[in-house]
Design an enzyme around this catalytic site. Sequence first.
Site, mmCIF file in Angstrom:
data_model
loop_
_atom_site.group_PDB
_atom_site.id
_atom_site.type_symbol
_atom_site.label_atom_id
_atom_site.label_comp_id
_atom_site.label_asym_id
_atom_site.label_seq_id
_atom_site.Cartn_x
_atom_site.Cartn_y
_atom_site.Cartn_z
ATOM 1 N N ARG A 47 -9.966 -11.627 2.208
ATOM 2 C CA ARG A 47 -10.860 -12.652 1.654
ATOM 3 C C ARG A 47 -10.177 -14.017 1.638
ATOM 4 O O ARG A 47 -10.836 -15.043 1.716
ATOM 5 C CB ARG A 47 -11.315 -12.227 0.248
ATOM 6 C CG ARG A 47 -10.211 -12.106 -0.749
ATOM 7 C CD ARG A 47 -10.647 -11.339 -2.002
ATOM 8 N NE ARG A 47 -10.752 -9.899 -1.757
ATOM 9 C CZ ARG A 47 -11.108 -9.013 -2.682
ATOM 10 N NH1 ARG A 47 -11.406 -9.418 -3.908
ATOM 11 N NH2 ARG A 47 -11.179 -7.735 -2.385
ATOM 12 N N LYS A 94 0.842 -1.193 0.000
ATOM 13 C CA LYS A 94 0.000 0.000 0.000
ATOM 14 C C LYS A 94 0.883 1.250 0.000
ATOM 15 O O LYS A 94 2.040 1.189 0.449
ATOM 16 C CB LYS A 94 -0.860 0.024 1.269
ATOM 17 C CG LYS A 94 -1.984 -0.983 1.310
ATOM 18 C CD LYS A 94 -2.806 -0.799 2.578
ATOM 19 C CE LYS A 94 -3.900 -1.845 2.700
ATOM 20 N NZ LYS A 94 -4.964 -1.715 1.697
#
Length: 465
Positions: free
Chosen positions: A317, A243
């Site tokens: 996920r 990020k």
Amino acid sequence: MTDFASLLVPDRGQQARPIHLVDKDSFAAWLKKRPAEDRALLEAQRFDGKTAYAFAILPRGNEFEVVSAVKNAAELSPWCLAALAGKLPEGTYKLAHGQPGKAALGWLLAQHRFDAYRSKKDDSERGPRILVSGEPARIEATVRLAQATALVRDLVNTPAADLGPAELEAAAAGLANRTGAQLNVIGGEELAVGYPLIAAVGAAATPERAPRLIELEWGKPEDPRVAIVGKGVCFDSGGLDLKNASGMRIMKKDMGGAAHALALAQLVIENRLPVRLHLVIPAVENAVSGASYRPGDIVRSRKGLFVEIDNTDAEGRLILADALAKAAEGQPELIVDFATLTGAARVALGPDLPATFVNRDDLAGELEAAAREAEDPIWRMPLWDPYDEQLKSDVADLSNTSGNAMAGAVYAALFLRRFVPSDIPWAHLDTWAWRDSAKPGRPKGGEALGLRAVWAFLEGRYLQG
Ligand code: BES
Ligand code: ZN
Ligand code: ZN
């Protein structure tokens, strides 16, 4: 933690300062009945009864009464006394008419501080107390709700350096020890074999911060099985798909789903909900090292599906896929998961409204009704079947992203759905777990969003049912 129980006190006729609640409709009539000196005092304090959260003091010798404006004095919201509770001095108070009801929660939470990292602590033990009449059980339930909310806030606010997978485990162990629930933690080789996606995402972390699956079981075997699952990414750097600085800045909160799940489990157990509870928390750090999992890697999930890693920042996920598969193996009658899963959920609905995906319309309706009742809003989003095929991979059973920039929260939910058998009712809350700016009773920082909604739903279904 703030001693909430000492701030919500059964009314046994103790001395208490009255709080008069008014709203813009009732103020004029109320004012007419007051003595002339009160009217002068209120005018001097420019109190017009219209500005919600404003309050004024009416001196009575050495003591005083309080008048506070709320939006609707006939139906108190959870937060309508919070600004007041945050400002009143120590002492015992009582509503002049009626009971605090839902507003008791905000009274308590307004007095919670996250000050573990302040060298000068607030003297929060000595906050204002409010008297409540009615069943002691209601008081206890409100105190537990405040404690659960405070637990979420504290866990999320704790910096990642002090809250890794081991500390999440310790928090679950604490709950188990206090309540007699059974704790089971899987790490090491057993994790690598049984939960390959959790092991892959957590592979880059240092040994003290090794990935693990934390499970807690509680309740009678004959009661209906309910599984609660929470994303426990103790820090999300993005992995090799790192990020940028602003994207990483608040990623200590990426275990917010786990914090919600733990707090909900605490509510279930402390309120002795007649269910067989299965709490499942995959706990990892999404770090960067030579051991990192990589874009293009293919991992065989617990369920047997091969997952191609398109983006290492879509890690939540992945760990949830193995956790949901495990939860489903117990054949529960309900699975609820909480996760700070996508930035897209916030783009769609903003920070206050958890995006909620449900594989049953009736369950969705019940959840939304409970959320309204609890004044803890959620919003349903679609598990849109036609998008499911976008999760295809050139080489594996599926990819962890759709590869396109749209409907990110929907794709994440569709990915999770691949790991939940369609015959198990399931709700997925993509929550922000964070408040970007303060509101009364709700400071900036870690926040429980969707917790009271799901708790109200479970209470309604299993406690009164
Ligand atoms: N933890 C983030 C989601 C997130 C981001 C939550 C910002 C709250 C604030 C998650 O692991 C993530 O990085 N998701 C990506 C998915 C993408 C790579 C497909 C996202 O939402 O951008
Ligand atoms: Zn991520
Ligand atoms: Zn994440």
